[in-house]
Design a protein around this motif. Structure first.
Motif, PDB file in Angstrom:
ATOM      1  N   SER A   1      33.073  32.616  29.764  1.00 14.28           N
ATOM      2  CA  SER A   1      32.936  31.949  30.733  1.00 14.28           C
ATOM      3  C   SER A   1      31.852  32.831  31.718  1.00 14.28           C
ATOM      4  O   SER A   1      32.124  33.594  32.379  1.00 14.28           O
ATOM      5  CB  SER A   1      34.599  32.049  31.072  1.00 14.28           C
ATOM      6  N   ASP A   2      31.180  32.391  32.636  1.00 15.07           N
ATOM      7  CA  ASP A   2      30.483  32.358  33.717  1.00 15.07           C
ATOM      8  C   ASP A   2      31.429  31.938  34.723  1.00 15.07           C
ATOM      9  O   ASP A   2      31.182  32.259  35.911  1.00 15.07           O
ATOM     10  CB  ASP A   2      29.494  31.044  34.387  1.00 15.07           C
ATOM     11  N   ARG A   3      32.382  32.338  34.697  1.00 16.15           N
ATOM     12  CA  ARG A   3      33.683  32.147  36.205  1.00 16.15           C
ATOM     13  C   ARG A   3      34.579  33.253  36.103  1.00 16.15           C
ATOM     14  O   ARG A   3      35.333  33.471  37.244  1.00 16.15           O
ATOM     15  CB  ARG A   3      35.065  30.855  35.812  1.00 16.15           C
ATOM     16  N   TRP A   4      34.253  34.841  35.650  1.00 12.88           N
ATOM     17  CA  TRP A   4      34.167  35.639  36.302  1.00 12.88           C
ATOM     18  C   TRP A   4      33.240  36.625  36.070  1.00 12.88           C
ATOM     19  O   TRP A   4      32.112  36.365  35.104  1.00 12.88           O
ATOM     20  CB  TRP A   4      34.785  36.634  35.359  1.00 12.88           C
ATOM     21  N   ASP A   5      32.737  37.151  37.052  1.00 17.85           N
ATOM     22  CA  ASP A   5      31.720  38.651  36.926  1.00 17.85           C
ATOM     23  C   ASP A   5      31.269  39.432  36.422  1.00 17.85           C
ATOM     24  O   ASP A   5      31.732  40.737  36.556  1.00 17.85           O
ATOM     25  CB  ASP A   5      31.773  38.633  38.746  1.00 17.85           C
TER      26      ASP A   5
ATOM     27  N   THR B   1      34.267  30.246  27.383  1.00 18.52           N
ATOM     28  CA  THR B   1      34.468  28.342  27.640  1.00 18.52           C
ATOM     29  C   THR B   1      35.455  28.205  26.831  1.00 18.52           C
ATOM     30  O   THR B   1      35.919  28.204  26.062  1.00 18.52           O
ATOM     31  CB  THR B   1      32.692  28.278  26.982  1.00 18.52           C
ATOM     32  N   GLU B   2      35.432  26.849  27.425  1.00 17.25           N
ATOM     33  CA  GLU B   2      36.403  25.687  27.104  1.00 17.25           C
ATOM     34  C   GLU B   2      36.051  25.872  25.498  1.00 17.25           C
ATOM     35  O   GLU B   2      36.632  25.776  24.506  1.00 17.25           O
ATOM     36  CB  GLU B   2      36.592  24.761  27.711  1.00 17.25           C
TER      37      GLU B   2
ATOM     38  N   ASP C   1      40.603  36.617  34.090  1.00 19.96           N
ATOM     39  CA  ASP C   1      41.123  35.523  33.605  1.00 19.96           C
ATOM     40  C   ASP C   1      39.649  34.446  32.936  1.00 19.96           C
ATOM     41  O   ASP C   1      38.399  34.844  33.730  1.00 19.96           O
ATOM     42  CB  ASP C   1      41.989  34.549  34.631  1.00 19.96           C
ATOM     43  N   ASP C   2      39.835  33.173  33.277  1.00 22.59           N
ATOM     44  CA  ASP C   2      39.125  31.993  31.837  1.00 22.59           C
ATOM     45  C   ASP C   2      37.796  33.057  31.305  1.00 22.59           C
ATOM     46  O   ASP C   2      36.355  32.820  31.137  1.00 22.59           O
ATOM     47  CB  ASP C   2      38.627  31.671  33.309  1.00 22.59           C
TER      48      ASP C   2
END
Length: 461
Positions: free
Chosen positions: A217-221, A244-245, A240-241
């Motif tokens: 996912s691109d929701r974490w760095d 990807t879904e 977390d996250d």
């Protein structure tokens, strides 16, 4: 006669041929050579790897020998072969494919490693004759899981109505064994248990789970994760996250549908699945590859993927029954069962202690000797951190830290089993980010390695 064989040069040639688009031509040359000289074991092995790299698994199987035998002449030429070469090992592919997987992973060739791992799993677990499959005893949790999984696969239309009778037979065997006790185990008796022998402990189905557009996912760095890990001992970060879904959903379905859960030696009904036993698919390799690239300072080229596995457990598992360390440098552990399966949002996750396993301890000690591990943690005045369960949460930590699953309280039901996936990178002896303290009082023991194939590769360096 065959010639002596090492995986490294062969893997290099296979990678070069595949990279240049010459795999099919190279395979044709090897087939012709084997028709002229069917005893050339090295050529046969190279052909198997070429076919595995080209996703021609069925033909690769025809060039492999049945487990536990010398080459019996399988292959397109139909000629016999005594299977003997300079190392005297015969040509059982289950004996040499693990080394090929290890070398492919060291070279970063994830597709070749995936092809070889899938081939090895089929050789070990796909035979209709139970005498030709690896041995796993009957246990109550394993039988219960397999009954529920077959019903799940029936509901999806993967298994037909004829499996109703098979499921009934499993239930009868389960009930007889459960009457002895919930922890009862016994070997599979192909005569007394003839009703389940053709299917028990067999690779009935592996869900097709290809790569996706993006797995992480691109929701974490990733850069922030690396900084937190490297700057703060002992090296524990939660994310977390994580996936990807699409990747999360596909992997969850892979774990529900694939009949790869052969490891039942664990307490409290936990079941495990290893890479070389079928817990491998293009998506899992994609996740491993993307992690290597996303975390160049933490993993990168320094720490190749060594192993990956999955575990299922539930609905109830007590806390602190599995305290152990692993053989790698970096451990990436993540959870994929939906959160509504967990009845306690504060538990079900992971407990990590701030103490490393002594480098002089062998694998059997640091991975399982609770009678030594717990007193050692008390003497070291270990502190622990608890990371609660969340679906799609990853914990990235120094694999040599002692850790354990927290108490599990999940809802009943097959789809509610707690599933965790683990990727292991590098070697514990070569971990450089958080150096081990002096190992006083425990010197003189030689470290053990989990994989014999890995040990052989290390010896050849």
């Amino acid at each position: 006669m065959g010639t002596s064989w090492e995986a490294g040069p062969v893997v290099a040639r296979v990678r070069a041929a595949a990279g240049a688009g010459r795999a099919q031509e190279a395979a044709r040359v090897l087939r012709d050579a084997l028709r002229a000289g069917p005893r050339d074991r090295a050529a046969r092995r190279e052909l198997v790897l070429l076919l595995a790299a080209s996703e021609q698994e069925d033909e690769a199987l025809r060039w492999c020998d049945p487990p536990g035998t010398a080459d019996d002449g399988q292959g397109d030429d139909g000629q016999g072969d005594d299977g003997q070469g300079d190392d005297g090992q015969g040509d059982d592919a289950t004996a040499w494919l693990p080394e090929a997987i290890t070398v492919a992973l060291e070279r970063g060739d994830f597709p070749l490693a995936q092809g070889c791992a899938q081939l090895l799993a089929r050789l070990r677990w796909d035979a209709a004759d139970p005498a030709r499959r690896s041995v796993v005893p009957l246990s109550v949790p394993k039988l219960r899981h397999d009954i529920d999984q077959m019903r799940h696969l029936q509901g999806l239309g993967v298994l037909g109505a004829e499996y109703g009778q098979v499921i009934d037979s499993y239930q009868a065997v389960h009930d007889r064994l459960a009457a002895v006790g919930p922890d009862a185990r016994k070997p599979l008796d192909t005569e007394a248990d003839a009703c389940i022998a053709p299917t028990y402990n067999r690779l009935l189905h592996i869900r097709d789970t290809p790569r996706v557009a993006r797995a992480l996912s691109d929701r974490w760095d990733p850069a922030a994760v690396e900084e937190q890990y490297l700057a703060n001992a002992p090296g524990v970060v939660s994310v977390d996250d994580f996936l990807t879904e699409e990747a999360l959903d596909e992997l969850y379905r892979f774990c529900l549908e694939s009949t790869v859960w052969f490891g039942n030696r664990y307490a409290h009904g936990r079941l495990g699945a290893l890479m070389q036993d079928g817990f491998s698919c293009p998506l899992l390799m994609q996740i491993a590859e993307e992690l290597r690239d996303a975390l160049p300072r933490l993993i990168g080229d320094r720490y190749p993927l060594r192993q990956m596995w999955g575990f299922k457990c539930g609905p109830q598992v007590p806390a602190d029954v599995t305290t152990h360390a692993d053989f790698a440098a970096v451990n990436v552990n993540f959870w994929i069962t939906p959160d509504d399966a967990n009845t306690d949002e504060h538990s079900g996750g992971l407990v990590v202690h701030d103490v490393d396993a002594p480098l002089s301890w062998g694998f059997d000690t640091y991975n399982g000797r609770q009678d030594l591990i717990r007193p050692f943690l008390r003497r070291r005045r270990a502190r622990s951190m608890t990371i609660p369960y969340r679906q799609n949460r990853a914990v990235i930590f120094d694999s040599d830290l002692f850790h354990a699953s927290d108490e599990v309280r999940f809802r009943p039901g097959y789809e509610n089993l707690r599933i965790n996936v683990t990727l292991l990178y590098g070697d514990r002896e070569e971990e450089v980010h958080h150096r081990h303290p002096p190992d006083l009082g425990t010197t003189g023991l030689r470290p053990a390695w989990r994989s014999a194939a890995f040990a052989r590769v290390r010896a050849k360096r």
